[in-house]
Design a protein around this motif. Structure first.
Motif, PDB file in Angstrom:
ATOM      1  N   LEU A 342     -27.740  -4.948  32.465  1.00 34.31           N
ATOM      2  CA  LEU A 342     -27.115  -4.753  33.762  1.00 34.31           C
ATOM      3  C   LEU A 342     -26.840  -6.123  34.367  1.00 34.31           C
ATOM      4  O   LEU A 342     -27.757  -6.924  34.570  1.00 34.31           O
ATOM      5  N   SER A 343     -25.572  -6.395  34.645  1.00 34.81           N
ATOM      6  CA  SER A 343     -25.163  -7.716  35.124  1.00 34.81           C
ATOM      7  C   SER A 343     -24.490  -7.604  36.477  1.00 34.81           C
ATOM      8  O   SER A 343     -23.761  -6.643  36.751  1.00 34.81           O
ATOM      9  N   ASN A 344     -24.757  -8.597  37.337  1.00 30.17           N
ATOM     10  CA  ASN A 344     -24.039  -8.752  38.599  1.00 30.17           C
ATOM     11  C   ASN A 344     -23.190 -10.010  38.483  1.00 30.17           C
ATOM     12  O   ASN A 344     -23.724 -11.127  38.421  1.00 30.17           O
ATOM     13  N   VAL A 345     -21.880  -9.833  38.422  1.00 30.33           N
ATOM     14  CA  VAL A 345     -20.956 -10.937  38.189  1.00 30.33           C
ATOM     15  C   VAL A 345     -20.113 -11.143  39.443  1.00 30.33           C
ATOM     16  O   VAL A 345     -19.535 -10.192  39.990  1.00 30.33           O
ATOM     17  N   PHE A 346     -20.060 -12.397  39.920  1.00 30.87           N
ATOM     18  CA  PHE A 346     -19.258 -12.768  41.084  1.00 30.87           C
ATOM     19  C   PHE A 346     -18.119 -13.665  40.598  1.00 30.87           C
ATOM     20  O   PHE A 346     -18.375 -14.715  40.001  1.00 30.87           O
ATOM     21  N   MET A 347     -16.893 -13.260  40.858  1.00 32.86           N
ATOM     22  CA  MET A 347     -15.732 -14.003  40.382  1.00 32.86           C
ATOM     23  C   MET A 347     -14.805 -14.322  41.547  1.00 32.86           C
ATOM     24  O   MET A 347     -14.594 -13.484  42.435  1.00 32.86           O
ATOM     25  N   LYS A 348     -14.257 -15.526  41.528  1.00 34.90           N
ATOM     26  CA  LYS A 348     -13.252 -15.914  42.513  1.00 34.90           C
ATOM     27  C   LYS A 348     -11.879 -15.526  41.965  1.00 34.90           C
ATOM     28  O   LYS A 348     -11.436 -16.069  40.946  1.00 34.90           O
ATOM     29  N   VAL A 349     -11.231 -14.575  42.614  1.00 35.59           N
ATOM     30  CA  VAL A 349      -9.957 -14.058  42.131  1.00 35.59           C
ATOM     31  C   VAL A 349      -8.952 -14.050  43.272  1.00 35.59           C
ATOM     32  O   VAL A 349      -9.310 -14.077  44.464  1.00 35.59           O
ATOM     33  N   ASN A 350      -7.686 -14.006  42.890  1.00 39.31           N
ATOM     34  CA  ASN A 350      -6.596 -13.849  43.846  1.00 39.31           C
ATOM     35  C   ASN A 350      -6.172 -12.381  43.802  1.00 39.31           C
ATOM     36  O   ASN A 350      -5.596 -11.928  42.817  1.00 39.31           O
ATOM     37  N   PRO A 351      -6.476 -11.588  44.832  1.00 43.48           N
ATOM     38  CA  PRO A 351      -6.201 -10.144  44.767  1.00 43.48           C
ATOM     39  C   PRO A 351      -4.734  -9.816  44.475  1.00 43.48           C
ATOM     40  O   PRO A 351      -4.439  -8.902  43.694  1.00 43.48           O
ATOM     41  N   LYS A 352      -3.821 -10.567  45.069  1.00 48.93           N
ATOM     42  CA  LYS A 352      -2.408 -10.253  44.864  1.00 48.93           C
ATOM     43  C   LYS A 352      -1.977 -10.583  43.441  1.00 48.93           C
ATOM     44  O   LYS A 352      -1.235  -9.806  42.812  1.00 48.93           O
ATOM     45  N   ALA A 353      -2.444 -11.696  42.909  1.00 51.38           N
ATOM     46  CA  ALA A 353      -2.058 -12.081  41.551  1.00 51.38           C
ATOM     47  C   ALA A 353      -2.670 -11.159  40.511  1.00 51.38           C
ATOM     48  O   ALA A 353      -2.057 -10.908  39.462  1.00 51.38           O
ATOM     49  N   GLU A 354      -3.864 -10.634  40.771  1.00 54.56           N
ATOM     50  CA  GLU A 354      -4.539  -9.768  39.803  1.00 54.56           C
ATOM     51  C   GLU A 354      -4.179  -8.307  39.965  1.00 54.56           C
ATOM     52  O   GLU A 354      -4.655  -7.468  39.190  1.00 54.56           O
ATOM     53  N   GLY A 355      -3.376  -7.961  40.968  1.00 57.38           N
ATOM     54  CA  GLY A 355      -3.003  -6.566  41.173  1.00 57.38           C
ATOM     55  C   GLY A 355      -4.084  -5.753  41.839  1.00 57.38           C
ATOM     56  O   GLY A 355      -4.102  -4.517  41.713  1.00 57.38           O
TER      57      GLY A 355
END
Length: 758
Positions: A342-355
């Protein structure tokens, strides 16, 4: 800070995340598969990195758990004291560890217990790692444990509204600190910094909120918020994963890794019935994670319970998942007791670019991932995904040594010296009695054998009768009939050498670790001068200040995280007390309100302030120090008091200083004096209103008249705090007398300033 309301307006919501990560077809399925592939590769990379570097932290854990009395010693002591018999002792040791039992239990040919080896009682392990680290942890934890509020916010503005918001925010976060026990969490984090070199704290979720029912005034049930805030999780450093391309310390300023997280192994039953999780029936397991477990079996055996290390049987040929018998790669109901990553992963993403929404800027996304790719939960975070604290860490290194690592070689060497000394002591108890059997009769020889075989041969005197005439006829000297060979004299030098080696080794450790006996609460082995005491104190304070840098960086990041989570996630009205004196009008001008109304609203006083988190939006200084306790320095307190007296006596100087600076000087004098009490004088709104020339001058004139009495009382308090007799003050208004001292090497304190004429 990311405004979650703006995210909702752009369609970047948790509902949209659920649509993507539960999609079965269409464009959302393409996004889901792309995100799952990214998460899977990062989880595999992080877990492999953790397993490869686990030995660095495993060595510290084993050294920290080294105890003077281990678990095998207890049944041995019970058997030696006659509390249990030999059979029960063997059974207890078999229950502890069947493989190591043979080191202590001897059996005959028929497998029956014949003897218990009590030599295991004398095995002693010295744990200097726990001793030294405990002292350093205590020194750092004590700096903050007595702070109320635990996190004190300072405004960038100097107006009254800014001060009010900062005071209210500090009190609101203090409630959070008590509800979620931040003082204990940070004491554990500081200990991890000394043991492993660094510590990382993660928010368990964006906002933790617990609601209960209670009886209202009219007897009806009503719901209330029992506690709400940010709940922290501190995983073991072997289970922290992050983007290794950037230093981990950059996570505090949002300029470090682009992804970070932590992992664990739990039972499938712990997540199967959680109503907040998605895709429970689609959790897959693959050969990749099972292969990592098999390749690093020693790591998993040391850190995980073997009962949860049983994973489902793997098979790669499941062509049609709609058929129940083909679900061999998916967790099912019969796998409740099986282990699952069980993993908790935090990622910095661009919501618009990733859909994932219409928000065009980078945000932190939290994913709860079962196995290595099945996303069970996702949410957007308003602030940092984690906070980092490290002590003497080099950002250019993948792994750094901690204080515990530096102490480990000396702990091993000390144990070797003690084992050698104990061996010499055991050998020194060995005695050989040589008897000339030709000179003694058979009955005398039997008497000697019987006396030596008894356990009480040393309790009563023994009489030995022999024929002197017969011995004389044989030409034998009576003194040579019985000889005792005692090796204790020859081994006494080795025991003394071992003790000297221990003291020399401890001295070497203190020098290399920049420690001193005084820091450890021990008396000096020789007489030392006052100058040397001062130099030791200054060096110790310098080291403590350097160590505190990493802790202060973590606290600054935590203050930023708590503030941004409170503003973005909380909607509950708060009611907090404020000690500083403010008028009701100033409080209302700051967007807040008061709990108690009266006819004296225009008079500044301490009040209970109520309001909403939105009213606390302001520019705060998160890196400000929280007024941690400092070491006492009585000489500096005396010098500062004398200089202060001269400064306020100069024309117009006191007026230029103002109340705020004067209060700061008085606070510092009391803090350095070591009298056990801090004034904590602060300028509030009442003082700001009294900044007229006449009021200011009256305050300064009164301070000039009464300062000599204040200084005399302060001298007496400092003398009592140091355990000596109070110093007798001179004439009123004169500086305290200076005791004559012999010339000393090193820096000398500045001389007392001359007393100005009245």
């Amino acid at each position: 800070m990311v405004d979650l309301e703006i995210l909702k307006e752009t369609g970047t919501t948790q509902k949209r995340l659920r649509e993507v990560f539960t999609a079965k077809d269409g464009d959302d399925l393409v996004i889901r598969e792309r995100m799952q592939d990214m998460v899977q590769s990062r989880i595999h990379e992080g877990i492999r990195h953790s397993c490869k570097n686990h030995s660095l932290y495993l060595a510290v854990d084993l050294a920290w758990d080294s105890l003077p009395i281990n678990k095998f010693t207890i049944p041995l002591l019970q058997y030696a004291q006659g509390k249990i018999n030999i059979k029960t002792c063997a059974e207890k040791m078999d229950n502890i560890d069947p493989e190591l039992k043979d080191q202590f239990v001897d059996y005959d040919d028929e497998g029956i217990v014949k003897n218990i080896n009590l030599q295991g009682i004398y095995d002693v392990a010295v744990n200097i790692i726990r001793s030294y680290i405990t002292r350093r942890v205590a020194a750092q934890v004590s700096r903050f444990s007595n702070l109320f509020p635990y996190f004190k916010y300072a405004p960038r503005g100097t107006d009254i509204s800014s001060k009010i918001r900062a005071e209210v925010l500090s009190q609101r976060v203090e409630i959070m600190s008590e509800q979620f026990n931040y003082r204990h969490i940070f004491s554990q984090s500081i200990r991890s910094m000394f043991m492993y070199g660094f510590s990382v704290l993660f928010p368990a979720e964006a906002w933790t909120r617990e609601v209960q029912w209670r009886k209202s005034d009219d007897g009806e049930k009503e719901s209330f918020v029992e506690k709400e805030g940010v709940s922290f999780v501190e995983p073991h450093p072997t289970r922290v994963i992050y983007d290794n391309s950037k230093p981990l310390s950059g996570i505090n300023t949002n300029q470090g890794p682009s992804w970070i997280g932590y992992w664990d192994i739990v039972r499938y039953s712990s997540v199967k019935d959680n109503p907040q999780f998605w895709n429970i029936s689609e959790i897959t397991y693959t050969n990749a994670l099972q292969g990592i477990v098999n390749a690093y079996r020693d790591f998993f055996d040391n850190y995980f319970d073997p009962t949860i290390m049983s994973f489902p049987t793997l098979r790669d040929d499941f062509p049609f998942q709609n058929e129940r018998t083909s679900h061999t790669g998916i967790y099912a109901g019969e796998d409740e007791d099986k282990g699952m990553f069980l993993s908790n992963v935090f990622m910095k993403v661009n919501p618009k670019a990733e859909g994932l929404g219409g928000y065009p800027f980078d945000c932190w996304l939290k994913l709860v991932v079962a196995s290595d790719e099945t996303v069970m939960y996702a949410e957007w975070l308003p602030s940092l995904p984690a906070v980092y604290g490290g002590i003497n860490q080099n950002d250019d290194r993948m792994a750094n040594c901690s204080m515990a690592h530096d102490l480990m070689p000396y702990q091993d060497q000390m144990n070797n010296i003690i084992y050698s000394m104990l061996h010499h002591m055991k050998v020194s108890m060995f005695k050989i009695i040589s008897v000339d059997q030709d000179a003694l009769d058979d009955d005398v020889k039997d008497y000697l054998m019987q006396s030596l075989s008894e356990d009480t041969f040393y309790e009563k005197p023994k009489a030995l009768f022999y024929s002197g005439s017969r011995i004389a006829d044989l030409g034998i000297d009576a003194k040579n009939i019985i000889n005792v060979v005692d090796v204790s004299q020859e081994l006494a030098g080795g025991i003394g050498q071992s003790l000297n080696s221990l003291f020399q080794l401890l001295n070497l450790v203190e020098r290399l670790m920049i420690l001193s006996p005084q820091e450890l609460g021990q008396a000096a082995q020789r007489e030392i001068s006052a100058t040397e005491v001062q130099e030791i104190s200054n060096s110790t304070n310098t080291i403590y200040s350097f160590i505190s840098e990493g802790i202060d960086e973590m606290r600054s990041a935590v203050k930023k995280m708590l503030y941004e989570h409170l503003i973005a996630c909380s909607t509950t009205e708060f009611n907090v007390p404020v000690k500083q004196r403010f008028t009701a009008k100033s409080i209302r001008d700051a967007g807040l309100d008061i709990d108690d109304t009266s006819d004296q609203d225009e008079i500044p006083s301490g009040r209970n302030i109520i309001g909403n988190p939105e009213s606390l939006v302001h520019e705060f200084v998160f890196s400000s120090r929280d007024g941690a306790e400092r070491q006492q320095n009585t000489q500096a307190a005396q010098t500062l008091g004398q200089l202060f007296q001269q400064v306020v006596s100069l024309p117009d100087m006191a007026g230029a200083l103002g109340k705020e600076r004067i209060f700061n000087i008085l606070n510092e004098i009391f803090r350095l004096s070591g009298v056990g009490h801090d004034l904590n004088l602060e300028v509030d709104e009442a003082d700001d209103q009294a900044e007229l020339e006449m009021g200011q001058q009256a305050f300064i004139d009164d301070l000039k008249k009464k300062w000599p009495q204040v200084e005399q009382v302060l001298q007496q308090l400092m003398a009592q705090a140091q355990g000596g007799a109070p110093q007798q003050g001179g004439p009123q208004g004169a500086p305290p007398p200076q005791s004559p001292q012999p010339p000393q090497a090193g820096p000398q304190p500045p001389p007392a300033a001359p007393q100005p004429p009245a």
